[in-house]
Scaffold this active site. Structure first.
Site, PDB file in Angstrom:
ATOM      1  N   LYS A  94      -0.583  -8.422   7.892  1.00  0.00           N
ATOM      2  CA  LYS A  94      -0.532  -9.285   9.089  1.00  0.00           C
ATOM      3  C   LYS A  94      -1.857  -9.256   9.835  1.00  0.00           C
ATOM      4  O   LYS A  94      -2.485  -8.207   9.945  1.00  0.00           O
ATOM      5  CB  LYS A  94       0.556  -8.795  10.026  1.00  0.00           C
ATOM      6  N   THR A 151      -3.421  -5.390  -6.999  1.00  0.00           N
ATOM      7  CA  THR A 151      -2.194  -6.184  -6.954  1.00  0.00           C
ATOM      8  C   THR A 151      -1.349  -5.840  -8.167  1.00  0.00           C
ATOM      9  O   THR A 151      -1.888  -5.678  -9.273  1.00  0.00           O
ATOM     10  CB  THR A 151      -2.440  -7.707  -6.922  1.00  0.00           C
ATOM     11  N   ASP A 192       0.513  -7.909  -9.416  1.00  0.00           N
ATOM     12  CA  ASP A 192       0.682  -9.184 -10.122  1.00  0.00           C
ATOM     13  C   ASP A 192      -0.316  -9.373 -11.267  1.00  0.00           C
ATOM     14  O   ASP A 192      -0.098 -10.195 -12.147  1.00  0.00           O
ATOM     15  CB  ASP A 192       0.533 -10.365  -9.150  1.00  0.00           C
TER      16      ASP A 192
HETATM   17  O1  F6P Z   1       1.397  -9.741  -4.457  1.00  0.00           O
HETATM   18  C1  F6P Z   1       2.224  -8.660  -4.607  1.00  0.00           C
HETATM   19  C2  F6P Z   1       3.639  -8.997  -4.269  1.00  0.00           C
HETATM   20  O2  F6P Z   1       4.417  -7.862  -4.540  1.00  0.00           O
HETATM   21  C3  F6P Z   1       4.186 -10.250  -4.963  1.00  0.00           C
HETATM   22  O3  F6P Z   1       4.518  -9.996  -6.297  1.00  0.00           O
HETATM   23  C4  F6P Z   1       5.332 -10.594  -4.045  1.00  0.00           C
HETATM   24  O4  F6P Z   1       5.658 -11.973  -4.092  1.00  0.00           O
HETATM   25  C5  F6P Z   1       4.805 -10.246  -2.701  1.00  0.00           C
HETATM   26  O5  F6P Z   1       3.780  -9.296  -2.887  1.00  0.00           O
HETATM   27  C6  F6P Z   1       5.834  -9.690  -1.753  1.00  0.00           C
HETATM   28  O6  F6P Z   1       5.248  -9.516  -0.521  1.00  0.00           O
HETATM   29  P1  F6P Z   1       5.938  -8.794   0.718  1.00  0.00           P
HETATM   30  O7  F6P Z   1       5.798  -7.309   0.490  1.00  0.00           O
HETATM   31  O8  F6P Z   1       5.183  -9.259   1.875  1.00  0.00           O
HETATM   32  O9  F6P Z   1       7.387  -9.178   0.715  1.00  0.00           O
END
Ligand code: F6P
Length: 366
Positions: A77, A142, A144
């Site tokens: 944030k 990440t 991802d």
């Molecule tokens: O980018 C990493 C990730 O875990 C994504 O795979 C997922 O969509 C997102 O973050 C979730 O984010 P948050 O923790 O803000 O819910």
């Protein structure tokens, strides 16, 4: 003369962050004239009044290489360029640019350089700060694995391991009940976690954003797994997967200091689509969610994270700023931040790994 480097972990957490921190601190300790500071919750620690900064010594980072999360906390944030401030007169939240003030504060604190461990959004901020004159180095993170500037990001292998173990568990219950299980994994707009977990776990169907699916093709595959009503199937679906002529399941998440599309829910949507299209088998849905980001990083991620941490410090020591560490062809190198951000690495539908999955009978629903 003592020098200071400040570390910040920014964006969503990821298994291996602590191993990076430890790598930086241990490598810096070898020099004998560097102090390492950690800013709590990304840059908030510097921007808050009073500041929240932790001195990171070898004893602070002792035995954290196998610890999930980040000992200096994180946030996705706000940030120095969009700091949320409540305007009492208008009753609205507004965003102010505090980047100049932050750079001034860092100089007053005697910070010579910053290492930011974060994803694409965080490295965009790193690049902006670099352009404003801050000596900064980036470390990509990440689960991802979707950054094109690096072959791999730490956290990904852990997420794939967790997802694979989840498939192994679902198989026993699916087989016992003759059910189809839909397991939803993370990955945002890419299907890396889904694809690798489907391969490792021997799934029947793998649905990824890069290959839009046709629900009837999935049903054909599922039916082939049942004989006279007996059988089972495992579908792994990436959170960003979508049907041909359909759309991603996501909702706008508007929190103070955070505006994003929050993905998730395709498992239930797909279940509905399968039933509507006539699939008669029993279906259950499992959403792995943040389990994929929690807990102990696997050995591979600890190693990659440690190598990234050591390299990041060496870039700082050598004055090579505006760079992000990267893993390319088994080597740890660095790339300019300007080239590192904004390029998503998608699964190539014609790639060898997709071919291998198809060869083992995995349907992509296309
Ligand atoms: O980018 C990493 C990730 O875990 C994504 O795979 C997922 O969509 C997102 O973050 C979730 O984010 P948050 O923790 O803000 O819910």
């Amino acid at each position: 003369m003592m020098k200071r480097v400040l570390l910040a972990t920014s964006g969503g957490d990821c298994p291996g962050l602590n191993a990076v921190i430890r790598g930086v601190v241990k490598r810096a300790a070898m020099e004998g004239n560097w102090e390492v500071l950690g800013s709590i919750q990304a840059y908030n620690g510097i921007l808050w009044e009073p500041t929240e900064i932790k001195i990171l010594t070898e004893s602070t980072v002792k035995d954290i290489h196998n610890l999930g999360g980040t000992i200096i906390e994180t946030t996705n944030k706000g940030g120095p360029f969009a700091w949320p401030l409540f305007n009492k007169q208008t009753g609205q939240w507004e965003y102010v640019d505090r980047s100049d003030e932050m750079i001034r504060k860092l100089r007053l604190m005697g910070v010579d350089a910053v290492i930011c461990i974060g994803g694409d959004g965080s490295q965009r901020i790193s690049h902006q700060l670099y352009e404003k004159g801050l000596d900064i180095v980036g470390v990509p993170k990440t689960i991802d694995n979707d950054l094109s500037a690096t072959d791999l990001t730490f956290g990904f292998r852990t997420a794939v391991q967790i997802a694979t173990e989840a498939i192994d568990k679902l198989v026993t219950t699916a087989a016992s009940h003759n059910r189809t299980f839909i397991m939803e994994v993370m990955g945002r707009n890419t299907g890396w976690i889904a694809l690798e977990a489907a391969l490792a776990g021997g799934a029947d169907v793998c649905l990824i954003p890069e290959i839009p699916y046709d629900v009837n093709k999935i049903i054909d595959k599922l039916n082939s797994k049942y004989k006279r009503g007996r059988g089972y199937a495992i579908i792994v679906v990436a959170e960003g997967a979508q049907p041909k002529d359909g759309h991603i399941v996501a909702e706008k998440a508007d929190e103070i200091g955070y505006s994003n599309m929050r993905m998730g829910g395709i498992a239930f949507e797909l279940s509905r689509q399968l039933k509507e299209a006539g699939f008669e088998g029993d279906i259950r849905e499992t959403v792995l969610g943040h389990l994929q980001r929690g807990g102990v990083p696997v050995a591979y991620d600890r190693i990659l994270a440690t190598r990234f941490g050591v390299k990041a410090f060496e870039l700082v020591k050598d004055g090579l700023f505006g760079q992000m560490v990267s893993f390319k062809q088994s080597e740890i190198i660095s790339v300019p931040l300007s080239e590192a951000v904004g390029h998503t690495k998608f699964v190539e539908p014609d790639s060898e790994i997709v071919h291998a999955a198809r060869s083992c009978g995995i349907s992509f629903g296309d």
